[in-house]
Design a protein around this motif. Structure first.
Motif, PDB file in Angstrom:
ATOM      1  N   GLU A 265       0.811  -1.217   0.000  1.00  0.00           N
ATOM      2  CA  GLU A 265       0.000   0.000   0.000  1.00  0.00           C
ATOM      3  C   GLU A 265       0.845   1.267   0.000  1.00  0.00           C
ATOM      4  O   GLU A 265       0.304   2.373   0.059  1.00  0.00           O
ATOM      5  CB  GLU A 265      -0.960   0.010   1.196  1.00  0.00           C
ATOM      6  CG  GLU A 265      -0.310   0.172   2.556  1.00  0.00           C
ATOM      7  CD  GLU A 265       0.121  -1.135   3.188  1.00  0.00           C
ATOM      8  OE1 GLU A 265       0.270  -1.170   4.431  1.00  0.00           O
ATOM      9  OE2 GLU A 265       0.308  -2.130   2.459  1.00  0.00           O
TER      10      GLU A 265
ATOM     11  N   PRO B 112       1.914  -1.890  -7.034  1.00  0.00           N
ATOM     12  CA  PRO B 112       1.986  -3.107  -6.213  1.00  0.00           C
ATOM     13  C   PRO B 112       2.034  -4.389  -7.034  1.00  0.00           C
ATOM     14  O   PRO B 112       2.658  -5.369  -6.630  1.00  0.00           O
ATOM     15  CB  PRO B 112       0.719  -3.038  -5.347  1.00  0.00           C
ATOM     16  CG  PRO B 112      -0.173  -2.058  -6.026  1.00  0.00           C
ATOM     17  CD  PRO B 112       0.712  -1.100  -6.723  1.00  0.00           C
TER      18      PRO B 112
ATOM     19  N   THR C 180      -1.591  -6.425   3.794  1.00  0.00           N
ATOM     20  CA  THR C 180      -1.890  -5.051   3.394  1.00  0.00           C
ATOM     21  C   THR C 180      -3.228  -4.647   4.016  1.00  0.00           C
ATOM     22  O   THR C 180      -3.716  -5.318   4.931  1.00  0.00           O
ATOM     23  CB  THR C 180      -1.890  -4.919   1.854  1.00  0.00           C
ATOM     24  OG1 THR C 180      -1.980  -3.539   1.500  1.00  0.00           O
ATOM     25  CG2 THR C 180      -3.001  -5.709   1.208  1.00  0.00           C
TER      26      THR C 180
ATOM     27  N   ASN D  90      -7.304  -3.409   3.314  1.00  0.00           N
ATOM     28  CA  ASN D  90      -8.439  -3.373   2.397  1.00  0.00           C
ATOM     29  C   ASN D  90      -8.823  -1.918   2.082  1.00  0.00           C
ATOM     30  O   ASN D  90      -8.444  -0.989   2.809  1.00  0.00           O
ATOM     31  CB  ASN D  90      -9.625  -4.108   3.030  1.00  0.00           C
ATOM     32  CG  ASN D  90     -10.594  -4.646   2.006  1.00  0.00           C
ATOM     33  OD1 ASN D  90     -10.683  -4.142   0.893  1.00  0.00           O
ATOM     34  ND2 ASN D  90     -11.328  -5.677   2.378  1.00  0.00           N
ATOM     35  N   ARG D  91      -9.555  -1.747   0.992  1.00  0.00           N
ATOM     36  CA  ARG D  91     -10.026  -0.407   0.608  1.00  0.00           C
ATOM     37  C   ARG D  91     -11.545  -0.393   0.633  1.00  0.00           C
ATOM     38  O   ARG D  91     -12.213  -0.864  -0.290  1.00  0.00           O
ATOM     39  CB  ARG D  91      -9.503  -0.030  -0.782  1.00  0.00           C
ATOM     40  CG  ARG D  91      -9.798   1.433  -1.151  1.00  0.00           C
ATOM     41  CD  ARG D  91      -9.199   1.848  -2.487  1.00  0.00           C
ATOM     42  NE  ARG D  91      -9.901   1.258  -3.624  1.00  0.00           N
ATOM     43  CZ  ARG D  91      -9.449   0.252  -4.357  1.00  0.00           C
ATOM     44  NH1 ARG D  91      -8.288  -0.312  -4.070  1.00  0.00           N
ATOM     45  NH2 ARG D  91     -10.137  -0.209  -5.382  1.00  0.00           N
TER      46      ARG D  91
ATOM     47  N   LYS E 143      -4.451   4.166  -2.102  1.00  0.00           N
ATOM     48  CA  LYS E 143      -3.434   3.134  -2.288  1.00  0.00           C
ATOM     49  C   LYS E 143      -3.782   1.823  -1.605  1.00  0.00           C
ATOM     50  O   LYS E 143      -3.050   0.831  -1.764  1.00  0.00           O
ATOM     51  CB  LYS E 143      -2.075   3.636  -1.784  1.00  0.00           C
ATOM     52  CG  LYS E 143      -1.459   4.731  -2.638  1.00  0.00           C
ATOM     53  CD  LYS E 143      -0.079   5.088  -2.123  1.00  0.00           C
ATOM     54  CE  LYS E 143       0.592   6.123  -3.005  1.00  0.00           C
ATOM     55  NZ  LYS E 143       1.947   6.467  -2.518  1.00  0.00           N
TER      56      LYS E 143
ATOM     57  N   ILE F 240      -5.653  -1.712  -0.920  1.00  0.00           N
ATOM     58  CA  ILE F 240      -5.836  -2.766  -1.920  1.00  0.00           C
ATOM     59  C   ILE F 240      -6.903  -3.761  -1.469  1.00  0.00           C
ATOM     60  O   ILE F 240      -6.766  -4.381  -0.404  1.00  0.00           O
ATOM     61  CB  ILE F 240      -4.502  -3.503  -2.157  1.00  0.00           C
ATOM     62  CG1 ILE F 240      -3.409  -2.509  -2.573  1.00  0.00           C
ATOM     63  CG2 ILE F 240      -4.661  -4.600  -3.202  1.00  0.00           C
ATOM     64  CD1 ILE F 240      -2.006  -3.081  -2.515  1.00  0.00           C
ATOM     65  N   ARG F 241      -7.923  -3.927  -2.284  1.00  0.00           N
ATOM     66  CA  ARG F 241      -8.953  -4.917  -1.966  1.00  0.00           C
ATOM     67  C   ARG F 241      -8.395  -6.330  -2.129  1.00  0.00           C
ATOM     68  O   ARG F 241      -7.542  -6.578  -2.996  1.00  0.00           O
ATOM     69  CB  ARG F 241     -10.164  -4.739  -2.884  1.00  0.00           C
ATOM     70  CG  ARG F 241     -10.907  -3.421  -2.689  1.00  0.00           C
ATOM     71  CD  ARG F 241     -12.214  -3.419  -3.481  1.00  0.00           C
ATOM     72  NE  ARG F 241     -12.945  -2.182  -3.279  1.00  0.00           N
ATOM     73  CZ  ARG F 241     -13.059  -1.216  -4.190  1.00  0.00           C
ATOM     74  NH1 ARG F 241     -12.485  -1.355  -5.374  1.00  0.00           N
ATOM     75  NH2 ARG F 241     -13.744  -0.113  -3.933  1.00  0.00           N
TER      76      ARG F 241
ATOM     77  N   GLU G 128      -8.378  -7.522  -5.612  1.00  0.00           N
ATOM     78  CA  GLU G 128      -7.323  -6.937  -6.441  1.00  0.00           C
ATOM     79  C   GLU G 128      -5.982  -7.631  -6.207  1.00  0.00           C
ATOM     80  O   GLU G 128      -5.237  -7.906  -7.160  1.00  0.00           O
ATOM     81  CB  GLU G 128      -7.211  -5.439  -6.154  1.00  0.00           C
ATOM     82  CG  GLU G 128      -8.453  -4.657  -6.550  1.00  0.00           C
ATOM     83  CD  GLU G 128      -8.479  -3.242  -6.003  1.00  0.00           C
ATOM     84  OE1 GLU G 128      -9.259  -2.419  -6.523  1.00  0.00           O
ATOM     85  OE2 GLU G 128      -7.733  -2.948  -5.042  1.00  0.00           O
ATOM     86  N   LEU G 129      -5.683  -7.913  -4.958  1.00  0.00           N
ATOM     87  CA  LEU G 129      -4.434  -8.607  -4.660  1.00  0.00           C
ATOM     88  C   LEU G 129      -4.471 -10.035  -5.205  1.00  0.00           C
ATOM     89  O   LEU G 129      -3.470 -10.526  -5.746  1.00  0.00           O
ATOM     90  CB  LEU G 129      -4.179  -8.620  -3.150  1.00  0.00           C
ATOM     91  CG  LEU G 129      -2.879  -9.291  -2.696  1.00  0.00           C
ATOM     92  CD1 LEU G 129      -1.668  -8.723  -3.428  1.00  0.00           C
ATOM     93  CD2 LEU G 129      -2.709  -9.144  -1.180  1.00  0.00           C
TER      94      LEU G 129
END
Length: 237
Positions: free
Chosen positions: A128, A133, A154, A156-157, A185, A187-188, A191-192
């Protein structure tokens, strides 16, 4: 390799300015000291560390790297924050931590230099803070041996993460310096997971990290709505 480095100069400066406080358990890095036993045990249970070659990407002052070396791993910690690395090296010398080394090198460059060299790769609380990333994830995948494990953590968003990780932790509880995290920045997990699959990694386990501000206690569970970790593996073939 491109000439540009996948790092935000402002982020590097931020952590370098605080470098001398990395090993103070009552400093801005107190949360890292508090959660380290949890994430260390989680990693060690999934991929036993003793006797393994381990890479810690974005190692900062070496809190996780040092503890993995003390579990019997041969550890290389890499980062681009020069002052934080110097603190990590000094701490290792002062405490005589065995089997640990630190290098100032971008993980993408290391992936070109030493592909498929590590049994385990960790990248915790770093994704993040970088511009790309996905590039970090891909480099970690190249660095681990076939059959080896790559661990990520990381934030979550979502609205809950914004309220807890930024408003709560930075502004209300003052657990972290203001500006430590940027909402855009974050990251869900989806997404990861997409980045991991694109890099050829299988996501095999996930865990959430929870915090109770009243009891000042952290614990792991299945709730990945705020802080979370992935255990991924590079297939043997």
């Amino acid at each position: 390799m491109t000439e540009s480095v996948n790092a935000d100069p402002a982020e590097l400066a931020k952590f370098s300015e605080l470098a001398h406080r990395w090993w103070d358990p009552e400093s801005e890095f107190r949360p890292l000291h508090q959660i380290n036993p949890l994430r260390l045990d989680w990693i060690d249970q999934i991929s036993p560390l003793k006797g393994k070659n381990v890479l810690d990407v974005g190692c900062g002052g070496g809190i996780l790297a040092d503890s993995m070396a003390r579990r019997g791993a041969h550890v290389l910690g890499v980062d681009l924050a020069t002052k934080a690395l110097r603190v990590a090296q000094l701490h290792a010398l002062e405490t005589q931590t065995p089997n640990i080394e630190y290098r100032e090198i971008a993980v993408e460059a290391l992936a070109q230099e030493r592909p498929a060299s590590f049994d385990t790769v960790t990248c915790m609380e770093m994704l993040e803070h970088v511009p790309d990333p996905g590039s970090i994830v891909a480099a970690c995948a190249r660095l681990v041996k076939p059959g080896g494990w790559v661990f990520f953590s990381t934030i979550n968003r979502n609205a809950k993460a914004f309220m807890m990780a930024i408003v709560g932790a930075e502004y209300l509880l003052k657990m972290l310096p203001k500006g430590t995290h940027e909402y855009a920045k974050m990251i869900r997990p989806s997404e990861l997971a997409t980045a991991c699959r694109a890099a050829g990694l299988d996501v095999l386990q996930t865990s959430g990290l929870q915090f109770n501000p009243v009891s000042n206690r952290y614990w792991l569970n299945d709730d990945t709505s705020v802080n979370y970790m992935f255990a991924t593996r590079r297939p043997l073939k």
